[in-house]
Design a protein around this motif. Structure first.
Motif, mmCIF file in Angstrom:
data_model
loop_
_atom_site.group_PDB
_atom_site.id
_atom_site.type_symbol
_atom_site.label_atom_id
_atom_site.label_comp_id
_atom_site.label_asym_id
_atom_site.label_seq_id
_atom_site.Cartn_x
_atom_site.Cartn_y
_atom_site.Cartn_z
ATOM 1 N N THR A 257 -49.594 -123.088 -84.033
ATOM 2 C CA THR A 257 -48.917 -121.906 -83.511
ATOM 3 C C THR A 257 -49.277 -121.666 -82.049
ATOM 4 O O THR A 257 -50.284 -122.172 -81.552
ATOM 5 N N GLU B 215 -48.314 -114.790 -83.508
ATOM 6 C CA GLU B 215 -48.289 -116.252 -83.488
ATOM 7 C C GLU B 215 -46.922 -116.739 -83.955
ATOM 8 O O GLU B 215 -46.369 -116.217 -84.926
ATOM 9 N N GLU C 110 -44.707 -120.528 -84.619
ATOM 10 C CA GLU C 110 -44.837 -121.983 -84.757
ATOM 11 C C GLU C 110 -44.471 -122.673 -83.433
ATOM 12 O O GLU C 110 -43.386 -122.479 -82.891
ATOM 13 N N THR C 111 -45.399 -123.463 -82.941
ATOM 14 C CA THR C 111 -45.243 -124.114 -81.635
ATOM 15 C C THR C 111 -44.014 -125.009 -81.570
ATOM 16 O O THR C 111 -43.266 -124.975 -80.585
ATOM 17 N N HIS D 85 -40.143 -117.687 -88.012
ATOM 18 C CA HIS D 85 -41.178 -118.627 -87.578
ATOM 19 C C HIS D 85 -42.441 -117.932 -87.087
ATOM 20 O O HIS D 85 -43.354 -118.596 -86.587
ATOM 21 N N SER E 236 -45.939 -116.534 -87.644
ATOM 22 C CA SER E 236 -47.007 -116.849 -88.600
ATOM 23 C C SER E 236 -47.974 -115.668 -88.640
ATOM 24 O O SER E 236 -48.555 -115.291 -87.624
#
Length: 117
Positions: free
Chosen positions: A7, A70, A72-73, A105, A107
């Motif tokens: 993340t 956070e 998701e990257t 997405h 987190s």
């Protein structure tokens, strides 16, 4: 072995109205944009978020909050980093129509990390 995807930490300066809607989502999602808000822009550093919450939200809304969350990257890679001023004034521009997918997405929970009145 499967784990949580990597993340990226984002911040969002916000006023009391938007924060109330985030609270209603149980701290899991950002509310839909208003018609005059075509983009949702989280920022990439805490200092920039503090400046907006303290200097803009307090003046216009009576209070300003900085949230941290956070995302998701891998998902964020679709949004180029935008420089909105100086070197450290970095934002992501999420089109309003993609906000539901963006929220999916996130987190964990959205957390308030600073409050200004």
């Amino acid at each position: 072995m499967t784990g949580r995807p990597p993340t990226t930490t984002l911040w969002r300066p916000t006023g009391p109205g938007e924060l109330a809607l985030v609270r209603e989502s149980r701290w899991r999602a950002w509310p839909p944009r208003l018609p005059e808000q075509p983009i949702f822009y989280p920022v990439l550093n805490e200092d920039y978020a503090i400046r907006i919450a303290r200097d803009w939200n307090v003046k216009h809304d009576g209070a300003g909050f900085v949230t941290r969350f956070e995302v998701e990257t891998d998902f964020l890679s679709r949004y180029p980093v935008r420089q909105a001023g100086g070197e450290s004034i970095l934002e992501l521009w999420v089109p309003a129509e993609e906000l539901d997918e963006f929220n999916a997405h996130i987190s964990g929970r959205i957390r308030v990390v600073h409050e200004f009145r």
